[in-house]
Design a protein around this motif. Structure first.
Motif, PDB file in Angstrom:
ATOM      1  N   CYS A  55      -1.932   3.097  -2.428  1.00 45.98           N
ATOM      2  CA  CYS A  55      -3.354   2.664  -2.746  1.00 45.98           C
ATOM      3  C   CYS A  55      -3.816   2.160  -1.231  1.00 45.98           C
ATOM      4  CB  CYS A  55      -3.084   1.493  -3.760  1.00 45.98           C
ATOM      5  SG  CYS A  55      -2.210   0.057  -3.414  1.00 45.98           S
ATOM      6  N   CYS A  56      -4.770   1.815  -1.208  1.00 47.28           N
ATOM      7  CA  CYS A  56      -5.679   1.528  -0.164  1.00 47.28           C
ATOM      8  C   CYS A  56      -6.740   0.335  -0.282  1.00 47.28           C
ATOM      9  CB  CYS A  56      -6.275   2.670   0.578  1.00 47.28           C
ATOM     10  SG  CYS A  56      -6.761   2.066   2.280  1.00 47.28           S
TER      11      CYS A  56
ATOM     12  N   SER B 227     -11.125  -0.340  -3.356  1.00 43.33           N
ATOM     13  CA  SER B 227     -11.242   1.374  -2.455  1.00 43.33           C
ATOM     14  C   SER B 227     -10.698   0.904  -1.007  1.00 43.33           C
ATOM     15  CB  SER B 227     -12.287   1.920  -2.981  1.00 43.33           C
ATOM     16  OG  SER B 227     -13.316   1.635  -1.760  1.00 43.33           O
TER      17      SER B 227
ATOM     18  N   THR C  69      -4.468  -0.362  -9.364  1.00 43.44           N
ATOM     19  CA  THR C  69      -3.137   0.307  -9.315  1.00 43.44           C
ATOM     20  C   THR C  69      -1.848  -0.595  -9.751  1.00 43.44           C
ATOM     21  OG1 THR C  69      -4.116   1.857  -7.480  1.00 43.44           O
ATOM     22  CG2 THR C  69      -1.425   1.866  -7.790  1.00 43.44           C
TER      23      THR C  69
ATOM     24  N   ASP D 247      -7.815   5.277  -3.875  1.00 39.11           N
ATOM     25  CA  ASP D 247      -7.815   4.130  -4.935  1.00 39.11           C
ATOM     26  C   ASP D 247      -7.268   2.803  -4.450  1.00 39.11           C
ATOM     27  OD1 ASP D 247      -8.573   6.131  -6.762  1.00 39.11           O
ATOM     28  OD2 ASP D 247      -6.349   6.540  -7.387  1.00 39.11           O
TER      29      ASP D 247
ATOM     30  N   CYS E 168      -5.760  -1.216  -4.425  1.00 39.48           N
ATOM     31  CA  CYS E 168      -4.311  -1.413  -4.926  1.00 39.48           C
ATOM     32  C   CYS E 168      -4.701  -2.555  -6.272  1.00 39.48           C
ATOM     33  CB  CYS E 168      -3.807  -2.279  -3.750  1.00 39.48           C
ATOM     34  SG  CYS E 168      -3.328  -1.193  -2.466  1.00 39.48           S
TER      35      CYS E 168
ATOM     36  N   TYR F 290      -4.994   7.365   0.782  1.00 40.78           N
ATOM     37  CA  TYR F 290      -5.227   6.909  -0.577  1.00 40.78           C
ATOM     38  C   TYR F 290      -6.658   6.450  -0.680  1.00 40.78           C
ATOM     39  CZ  TYR F 290       0.071   7.477  -0.202  1.00 40.78           C
ATOM     40  OH  TYR F 290       1.199   7.885   0.042  1.00 40.78           O
TER      41      TYR F 290
ATOM     42  N   GLN G  87       0.752  -1.197  -0.038  1.00 42.99           N
ATOM     43  CA  GLN G  87      -0.029  -0.049   0.081  1.00 42.99           C
ATOM     44  C   GLN G  87       0.813   1.431  -0.070  1.00 42.99           C
ATOM     45  OE1 GLN G  87      -4.172  -1.349   1.756  1.00 42.99           O
ATOM     46  NE2 GLN G  87      -2.737  -0.533   3.368  1.00 42.99           N
TER      47      GLN G  87
ATOM     48  N   CYS H 179      -2.250   3.240   4.445  1.00 39.28           N
ATOM     49  CA  CYS H 179      -3.324   3.974   3.678  1.00 39.28           C
ATOM     50  C   CYS H 179      -3.053   5.439   3.704  1.00 39.28           C
ATOM     51  CB  CYS H 179      -4.784   3.557   3.888  1.00 39.28           C
ATOM     52  SG  CYS H 179      -5.054   1.943   3.517  1.00 39.28           S
TER      53      CYS H 179
END
Length: 196
Positions: free
Chosen positions: A64-65, A69, A149, A144, A146, A142, A59, A95
């Motif tokens: 990303c988290c 989401s 991403t 978005d 993972c 974050y 992350q 995150c």
């Protein structure tokens, strides 16, 4: 004996190539399997310290988290809003959008919700629209997931990943060839012959 070693090397090389080709062809299935494992990782986040460290590194690295989401963290018993812990309605510190200093409590209580409505309904997670006002727009965490991403990173760096895989394959084939050459020279020398 030497033929068997070469056969194992060739079989290993072909198996690796087959796995790579199948993964490329069945990209969607691979994505489903990865997604399933990522959700399992979220659920078991507090149960295994090595897994927790791996999730945190991923992350932080990919900024990303969660899987799709940040709301995916509602799948974890510790972060679920209906629970009474310090981490409820939050996300892990990894995150958080922090560049200099890691604050282990930056993801605590970031979601705003009405407990009576949410905990008694059939909703499985707090919707992303319930992120507290000061936290939205990627300011503090974050948002978005993972999965997308990491997929984007992989697609962007596909030639580098493919080149690295090809480089490993060349080294493996070279190793098999060199070992077979050495075995042949040893057999010739052991038989009293002279190898040219």
């Amino acid at each position: 004996s030497s033929g068997i070693n070469a056969e194992y090397g060739v079989i290993l090389f072909l198996a690796e190539a087959a796995v790579g080709i199948i993964a490329f062809i069945m990209k969607e299935k691979v994505k489903e399997v990865v997604q399933e494992h990522m959700y399992d990782s979220i659920k078991a986040y507090r149960d295994d310290s090595d897994l927790r460290d791996a999730v945190n590194v991923a992350q932080r690295t990919f900024k990303c988290c969660g899987v799709k989401s940040f709301t995916d963290w509602q799948e974890n018993a510790y972060f679920k809003c209906c629970n009474e812990g310090i981490e409820s309605c939050g996300v892990p510190y990894s995150c958080c959008n922090i560049t200099l200093q890691v604050n282990l409590f930056c993801g605590v209580n970031i979601m705003d919700y009405k407990q009576d409505e949410f905990c008694k309904s059939n909703q499985t997670f707090v919707p992303s629209s319930n992120l507290k006002e000061d936290y939205g727009g990627g300011k503090h965490i974050y948002e978005d997931g993972c999965l997308d991403t990491m997929e984007g990173w992989f697609n962007k760096n596909l030639y580098y990943v493919g080149g690295a895989a090809l480089g490993v394959a060349i080294v493996q084939v070279g190793g098999v060839w060199l070992s077979q050459s050495l075995i042949h020279k040893i057999k010739v020398a052991a038989a009293g012959g002279y190898y040219k």
